[in-house]
Each structure stands twice: as structure tokens, then as C-alpha cells.
Scaffold this active site. Structure first.
Site, short mmCIF file in Angstrom:
data_model
loop_
_atom_site.label_atom_id
_atom_site.label_comp_id
_atom_site.label_asym_id
_atom_site.label_seq_id
_atom_site.Cartn_x
_atom_site.Cartn_y
_atom_site.Cartn_z
CB CYS A 79 44.53 40.96 47.54
SG CYS A 79 43.50 41.96 46.44
CG HIS A 167 48.19 44.39 47.73
ND1 HIS A 167 48.66 43.17 47.29
CD2 HIS A 167 47.07 44.63 47.02
CE1 HIS A 167 47.85 42.70 46.34
NE2 HIS A 167 46.88 43.57 46.16
CD GLU A 169 51.86 42.89 48.92
OE1 GLU A 169 51.34 42.53 47.85
OE2 GLU A 169 51.26 42.84 50.02
#
Length: 509
Positions: A79, A167, A169
Site C-alpha cells: 500500500c 493488504h 495480511e
């Protein structure tokens, strides 16, 4: 030496989650502020740049020095990290009408690119950015796109440098762990040998080297962190560890006896200190929550210090500090302004002139539990709900008296044992009861009553930073309410707290 991934933090709410996901791959990683990271030695196998609440277009946007990283080590920008590299090396990032927040799908994937190995076309990803990369530098190549964002992922030619605008994660990026595995394992070449067993072995050896024949004292709370820290030290130095468990009169019902008993079964050298009267005496007449915390902290230090001085030759104080506490103290936004005043051992090292040893300072909470499991610590201890340092004092709103403590202990005991007997305890991250400073009208038999109100609280969480109230079955709540009102003299009304954090906190004070 332990190989590792460095995560450079730009202040994203997701940075700790990146670390957790990398560690799920049995690869050790550390979070450091983007402007204060350690020397890059042979143990660093790759670097990840986190997201950020900032825009790369802001005047005061974070600017890392990547001169010794980019082109020399594998590098993944997530990002903000991806946008920073694109702009810094000659591309263009702008606020765009094609902003993406939330779910998106990968419309194009370069299947030959190592970062996107085994990632399916159409795979769901999670976007959270107001800026978009409009133009890439000349040697940057697009390797993934969504329907709205052309540059969802890129690679720098002839470098192991990658950027993604989503993202990986977060849970909503369905193949995010695979993407991180592709980077950490395939691109960086990490061995995936950081396991609970290896952590125990390496930590015990390191503690033996650090402590030698010195004596160590540890304050036990009955919770997960202090118990696992105690067992690691016990493995390392055996009888040279003395544990002190203080009863401040604000523990749960039977907790003092039960915890002491469980530690004896673990072979630990534990001294129990009954200081109930001292704590409750000092709290007499005090209603203000912060004052309660400070009194409990001060008295704990006095009691612990007096007890520790009875042990000859103590040179070290062991603490159950875990990694989120360490990260917070060196955050991007600077160290925390104040140490939480309810932290049990705050102030002890200074007062006692001891060196501090923190065997868990590299671990997240879930990792502490896995290490404890590796050492065969009882599931009763490892699965125990977090309990506040000031104990029931911050669950009794207003002035504390021995009578109120006894009443709340009875209420809490019924609630917690009810959760256990109905197989609900392990579905809850933390639960407890609050004694409210109000009374309400009730009817018992033919008599009108005017008695206390208690609130029950049960939340689901992973780390306590955010929490949602648990939807306990109505039948269970009804049964527990009846049992409390029938068995605990002085209570005639039970309510259930359905507030989430934020905006509410888990505790009421």
C-alpha cells in the site's frame, strides 16, 4: 544466528498483522520504525514496507532511506510502501476517482511472477487507499490489476523489489498468506525454522548465558505471560528462580489458592503473600479509578520489594513483557507518553536496583500460548482469560469495601463457572462482572427490595486492541441471572453489556 524479515512501520493499523502472518509461516520477523531500523546484517533476508495513514503526497509524508535495501535485498512495499517507491523512483501517485476501499478482485495476474505464484485470477484482495499509482517508473512492470486499479502490483526489473496496493495480511485477502509465503519463502529464501520448539531451545540457552548463576525474582499473576516466562526461566536456571504471587484482596474467588496449587504442580519455587488487608485498607474511601490504580501499583511495589529483599543475592527482575509492549515503546509516533499506571511491575526495577530480563519480549500473545503448550503448561493456565492488574477494584465502580469485593467475587464466580460448564469459556476472550454504583427496586417474595445492580461483560478479541461483545445464548444469560439473584445476597438486577471496543473499553474503569 536466527534469520529474519524486517518490517518497516509507517504507522499502519495493520503492521502488527503483517508480522503475525509472517510468523505463521515459521519465519521470524521484527517491526521497526521506518526512520530507526537496525543495521542490515547477514541475518536480514528481506524487508517489507508497511501501509500508512499518510499520503505520499503529504508535505510531511514518511520518507525512508532505502539506499542500502532496494536492489540489494528482497523488498516488498504494501500500500503506502508500494506508492512511496513508485513516486520516489520517478512514477506518479495521485488522488483518483478510482479509489478503492474494501473488497476487490484481481482481474489480471502475471502468472510467471514469483510473487503471484499459485494465485488465482479473480482472487479477492482488500484495498484501503485514497491514492492510486497513475504512472510507474520506466523499469517497473505491472504484474497485477483489479477492475478499477491498473497498478495493483508491480515488480522492478532485474531486482527482487515488489509493490502491491492491497493488504495481503488481512483476512479479506483470501490468498494473502500465499502471497506473503511467495515473498518470504521463495523470494527471500527463508528456512521456516522459527517454531515454538526452536524458540524454547534458543531462549533457554540465551537465558543461561545471560544469567549464569545469578538469582532471579519474578512476580507471578496467574496469567499466561508470567506463567510462560516463569517456566522458561525455570528450565534455564532452576532453583535460582524465585516467584512471588501477591494476593491483593482483589483477585477472583478461590484464585489465590488455585493459582498457588497449580504452580506447585509445575515444580516452580513460589512464595505466596497474603496482603489483602493492606491493599483494602489503603483503598478505603477511594472512588477515583486512576487513584485506585496508583495505590494498587504503589502497594504492590512495596509488598513485592519487601518480600524480594528476604531472598539473598537477587540480581535480576524477570518481567512478562510481550512484543506489542515493545513495539508501542518505540512506535513511529514516538514512545508512549505514559506507562500504564496499572502495570504491576512499573517502577520496580528502579526501586530495587535490579537488572531486567524479559524472556517473552519477542512474542505476540498467541505465540506465548504456543510456547507454553510446547512446554506442557496446563491448558487451564494457557487458556485463562486476561484479568486486569488492578483486579476487581476497577470492576467495582465507586468506593471499594471488603463487602463489595466479596459480593462481586460471588457474582463473578457464578458467571465464569457458568461459562465453563456450558462450554462457552473458550469462545470468549475475556469475561467478568461489574458492580454498578446504583441500586434498583425489586420484589423478592412479598417484599420490596432496593439492592445492587451488576453488569456482565463478555468480549471476543485477539489482542484486546479491539473487541466485540459476545452473543451469549439468551437461555444461558437467563439461567446465570437467576442464579446470581437467588444466590448472591444484595443483588436484585443483572444486565448484559453489549458495547464493542471502540467506542467503549473492555473494563468500565
Amino acid at each position: 544466528m536466527q534469520e529474519k524479515i524486517l518490517i518497516l512501520d509507517f504507522g499502519s493499523q495493520y503492521t502488527q498483522l503483517i508480522a503475525r502472518r509472517v510468523r505463521e509461516l515459521n519465519v521470524y520477523c521484527e517491526i521497526h520504525p521506518f526512520n530507526n531500523f537496525p543495521e542490515l546484517d547477514v541475518t536480514v533476508k528481506g524487508v517489507i514496507l508497511s501501509g500508512s495513514p499518510s499520503s505520499v503526497r503529504d508535505q510531511n509524508a514518511p520518507v525512508p532511506d532505502l539506499s542500502k535495501i532496494k536492489g540489494q535485498l528482497p523488498l516488498l512495499g504494501v500500500c503506502y510502501g508500494a506508492q512511496f517507491m513508485a513516486q520516489n523512483y520517478g512514477g506518479l501517485v495521485e488522488a483518483s476517482d478510482t479509489r478503492e476501499y474494501g473488497r476487490a478482485n484481481l482481474k489480471f495476474i502475471d502468472s510467471d511472477n514469483e510473487l503471484f505464484r499459485e494465485i488465482e485470477k479473480g482472487s479477492q484482495v482488500w484495498m484501503s487507499h485514497g491514492d492510486t499509482i497513475m504512472k510507474l517508473p520506466g523499469n517497473f512492470k505491472i504484474v497485477a490489476s483489479t477492475g478499477d486499479v491498473e497498478v495493483a502490483g508491480y515488480k522492478v526489473e532485474n531486482e527482487k523489489t515488489f509493490g502491491i496496493q492491497f493488504h495481503p495480511e488481512v483476512y479479506h485477502t483470501t490468498q494473502g498468506l500465499q502471497i506473503l509465503s511467495n515473498f518470504v519463502v521463495d523470494v527471500c529464501g527463508c528456512r521456516q525454522d522459527w517454531t515454538p520448539a526452536s524458540f524454547v531451545e534458543e531462549t533457554v540457552q540465551a537465558l543461561q548465558d545471560q544469567l549464569g548463576d545469578d538469582r532471579v525474582v519474578l512476580g507471578l499473576s496467574g496469567g499466561v505471560d508470567s506463567s510462560v516466562a516463569a517456566m522458561l526461566l525455570h528450565k534455564a536456571i532452576g532453583k535460582n528462580l524465585t516467584c512471588i504471587f501477591v494476593d491483593n484482596g482483589l483477585l477472583r474467588k478461590y484464585e489465590y489458592e488455585n493459582v498457588l496449587d497449580s504452580y506447585k504442580h509445575m515444580g516452580l519455587n513460589v512464595i505466596g503473600v497474603d496482603a489483602k488487608d493492606l491493599f483494602l485498607g489503603q483503598l478505603n474511601g477511594v472512588s477515583e479509578p486512576e487513584q485506585k490504580r496508583k495505590i494498587i501499583g504503589r502497594v504492590f511495589i512495596e509488598v513485592f520489594d519487601a518480600e524480594a529483599k528476604k531472598i539473598t543475592g537477587v540480581k535480576w527482575l524477570a518481567q512478562g513483557t510481550i512484543y506489542p509492549d515493545v513495539i508501542e515503546s518505540v512506535s513511529v509516533n514516538g514512545p508512549s507518553a505514559t506507562i500504564k499506571s496499572h502495570h504491576n511491575v512499573g517502577g520496580l526495577p528502579e526501586k530495587m536496583n535490579l537488572k531486567v530480563v524479559e524472556p517473552l519480549k519477542l512474542l505476540f500473545k498467541d505465540e506465548v500460548r504456543r510456547v507454553g503448550n510446547e512446554m506442557k503448561i496446563s491448558p487451564t493456565i494457557l487458556g485463562r482469560h486476561p484479568f486486569p492488574g488492578p483486579g476487581l477494584s476497577i470492576r467495582i465502580l465507586g468506593e471499594i469495601t471488603p463487602e463489595k469485593v466479596a459480593l462481586l467475587q460471588d457474582v463473578d464466580h457464578i458467571f465464569i463457572e457458568g461459562l465453563r460448564s456450558h462450554n462457552l469459556y473458550d469462545q470468549v476472550w475475556q469475561a467478568g462482572a461489574m458492580l454498578l454504583p446504583v441500586q434498583s427496586v425489586g420484589v423478592m417474595g412479598d417484599e420490596r427490595t432496593y439492592e445492587s445492580v451488576v453488569a456482565l461483560r463478555a468480549v471476543a478479541s485477539t489482542d484486546g486492541m479491539t473487541a466485540d461483545w459476545v452473543h451469549l445464548p439468551y437461555e444461558f444469560l437467563g439461567r446465570i441471572s437467576n442464579e446470581i439473584i437467588n444466590r448472591v445476597k444484595g443483588v436484585n438486577r443483572v444486565v448484559y453489556d453489549i458495547s464493542s471496543k471502540p467506542p467503549a473499553t473492555i473494563e468500565w474503569e
